[in-house]
Write an enzyme that holds these catalytic residues in place. Structure first.
Site, mmCIF file in Angstrom:
data_model
loop_
_atom_site.group_PDB
_atom_site.id
_atom_site.type_symbol
_atom_site.label_atom_id
_atom_site.label_comp_id
_atom_site.label_asym_id
_atom_site.label_seq_id
_atom_site.Cartn_x
_atom_site.Cartn_y
_atom_site.Cartn_z
ATOM 1 N N LYS A 109 32.564 87.822 111.585
ATOM 2 C CA LYS A 109 32.819 87.146 110.313
ATOM 3 C C LYS A 109 33.868 86.076 110.546
ATOM 4 O O LYS A 109 34.702 86.208 111.445
ATOM 5 C CB LYS A 109 33.348 88.147 109.264
ATOM 6 C CG LYS A 109 33.107 87.705 107.832
ATOM 7 C CD LYS A 109 31.679 88.009 107.423
ATOM 8 C CE LYS A 109 31.410 87.711 105.982
ATOM 9 N NZ LYS A 109 30.175 88.387 105.551
HETATM 10 N N1 GLU Z 1 27.267 86.355 104.746
HETATM 11 C C1 GLU Z 1 26.076 87.145 104.676
HETATM 12 C C2 GLU Z 1 26.409 88.615 104.763
HETATM 13 O O1 GLU Z 1 27.485 89.033 104.415
HETATM 14 C C3 GLU Z 1 25.011 86.681 105.669
HETATM 15 C C4 GLU Z 1 25.394 86.755 107.110
HETATM 16 C C5 GLU Z 1 24.400 86.106 108.043
HETATM 17 O O2 GLU Z 1 23.369 85.665 107.593
HETATM 18 O O3 GLU Z 1 24.700 86.042 109.241
HETATM 19 O O4 GLU Z 1 25.587 89.431 105.105
#
Ligand code: GLU
Length: 420
Positions: A109
């Site tokens: 993240k």
């Molecule tokens: N931000 C989204 C999540 O929390 C998508 C993450 C992604 O597509 O890599 O799952």
């Protein structure tokens, strides 16, 4: 033990969930220590030339929790409260989420401590490009693949893709997902998280023998996840009785006119503050509504010890990451609320991100029907595996999802062994 740099309430929540699952599954103690902490955490200070000529500094982060099963994957959040502990918690949840869905990814993240609404478009672009350059050594289509999250969108992903591509000297669409279609984005990616929330909610309703035509739905949050969930829920025939954003919510017992509301929202600066298309309610009132399905699709830790007793939905479909605290989870479980945990309920986003990445790597693109069908197939299969696991082992849906995800990651670690 939680290392001091990561210590915050969201990280503590992620670790406490992990500990509960690890305990229950009798996880190897060495692995338990290892999986509690992220593999790699980067803190960058991002200088940005503002439109008035002054240079402002913004703290940015990228945390890779685990990469044993493949490149790490996860969104980038632009939010004034973003911090290392929260980003690390979200990275850990991505690891379990990807493993649970069976995607060949680890979890990561990113975040920048900024309110993107206070920046001009040019400032947002400069911030994004400088942040992308700062995390450049960590990312890449085979290493770590960012995506949108709270406060970021396809345009931000396009600037990240361009910045990375300019550094290496050729176009690398697979370095980020959630891009515009013109540079290798996937059909269906924007609505994917919302569509996934609806897919698993419909499965839960079938399981509980509830009828969608008489169901009422309340959605907290009207960003990408909340707005698409509300729209698709309404399209399937459910009555969406309440929606909200940071400014508060709107309620209509007969059902809100979602398509009109979406158009109004777009045309009026993306805030409900002056909207009269329903009765005004607060976010707290929305969470306490008597409804069939409640979808928290805003930020983490919205449902707490303080308001859990007032929640009166039949199904809680967690569109957001970490919306329910540990104490609240216990209260809701005791009340008999059927919880579809975040790492399952909101996995549609990363599932279609995976499709986007596969299409980019193969230079071969699918049509929207392929995307919808394959998303449906993967997410409903994950739902039923989790349901079966929860019944066989006598654990909650959240524990079942965490235990299944953690087990896949543990197997990968055991197969690979500890280097050196
Ligand atoms: N931000 C989204 C999540 O929390 C998508 C993450 C992604 O597509 O890599 O799952």
């Amino acid at each position: 033990m939680v290392v001091r740099e990561l210590d915050n309430h969201t990280f503590r929540l992620a670790v406490a969930q992990f500990d509960q699952a690890a305990e229950r599954m009798n996880l190897d103690p060495n692995l338990r220590e290892r999986l509690k902490l992220p593999e790699r955490s980067l803190l960058v200070n991002v200088p940005v030339r503002m439109d008035d000529g002054a240079v402002k500094m913004f703290a940015g982060y990228r945390v890779q929790h685990d990469s044993s099963r493949g490149p790490s994957k996860g969104g980038i959040r632009y939010h004034p409260d973003a911090n290392l502990g929260e980003v690390a918690a979200l990275a850990m949840w991505m690891t379990w989420k990807c493993a649970l869905a069976g995607l060949p990814y680890g979890g990561a993240k990113g975040g920048v401590q900024v309110n993107p609404k206070q920046l001009s478009r040019a400032e947002l672009q400069r911030l994004t490009r400088r942040y992308a350059a700062a995390i450049f050594p960590l990312i890449g289509p085979d290493k770590d693949v960012p995506a949108p999250d709270v406060g970021t969108d396809p345009q931000v992903m396009a600037w990240m893709m361009d910045t990375y591509s300019m550094q290496v000297g050729y176009a690398v669409p697979g370095v980020v997902t959630g891009k515009p279609l013109s540079i290798g984005g996937s059909l269906g990616r924007e609505e994917a998280t919302g569509r996934g929330v609806v897919d698993v909610t419909l499965e839960a309703m079938r399981h509980l023998k509830l009828d969608i035509q008489t169901a009422t739905v309340a959605v907290q949050g009207f960003g990408n996840v909340g707005a698409n969930t509300a729209r698709i829920m309404a399209e399937t025939g459910a009555r969406v009785v309440a929606v909200s954003d940071v400014s508060g919510g709107l309620y209509n017992a007969k059902g809100l006119a979602i398509p009109e509301l979406l158009a109004w929202y777009r045309a009026n600066g993306q805030t409900f503050s002056s909207c009269t298309m329903g009765d005004r309610i607060t976010n707290e009132e929305l969470l306490a509504l008597d409804c069939t399905v409640l979808v928290p699709a805003a930020l983490s830790e919205q449902i707490t010890e303080a308001n859990a007793a007032k929640i009166s939905c039949r199904i809680l479909a967690e569109g957001a990451n970490g919306p329910t605290t540990l104490e609240a989870d216990r209260i809701l479980t005791d009340k008999g609320v059927f919880i579809i945990p975040d790492i399952l309920a909101n996995s549609g986003g990363v599932i279609v991100s995976y499709f986007e990445w596969v299409q980019d790597m193969q230079r071969f693109f699918w049509n929207s029907l392929d995307i919808r069908d394959r998303l449906h197939e993967i997410i409903t299969a994950a739902f039923h595996r989790t349901l079966q696991f929860s019944r066989q082992r006598g654990v909650t849906m959240r524990m079942a999802a965490l235990m299944s995800g953690i087990d896949k990651v543990a197997q990968a670690h055991l197969s690979r062994g500890l280097y050196p």
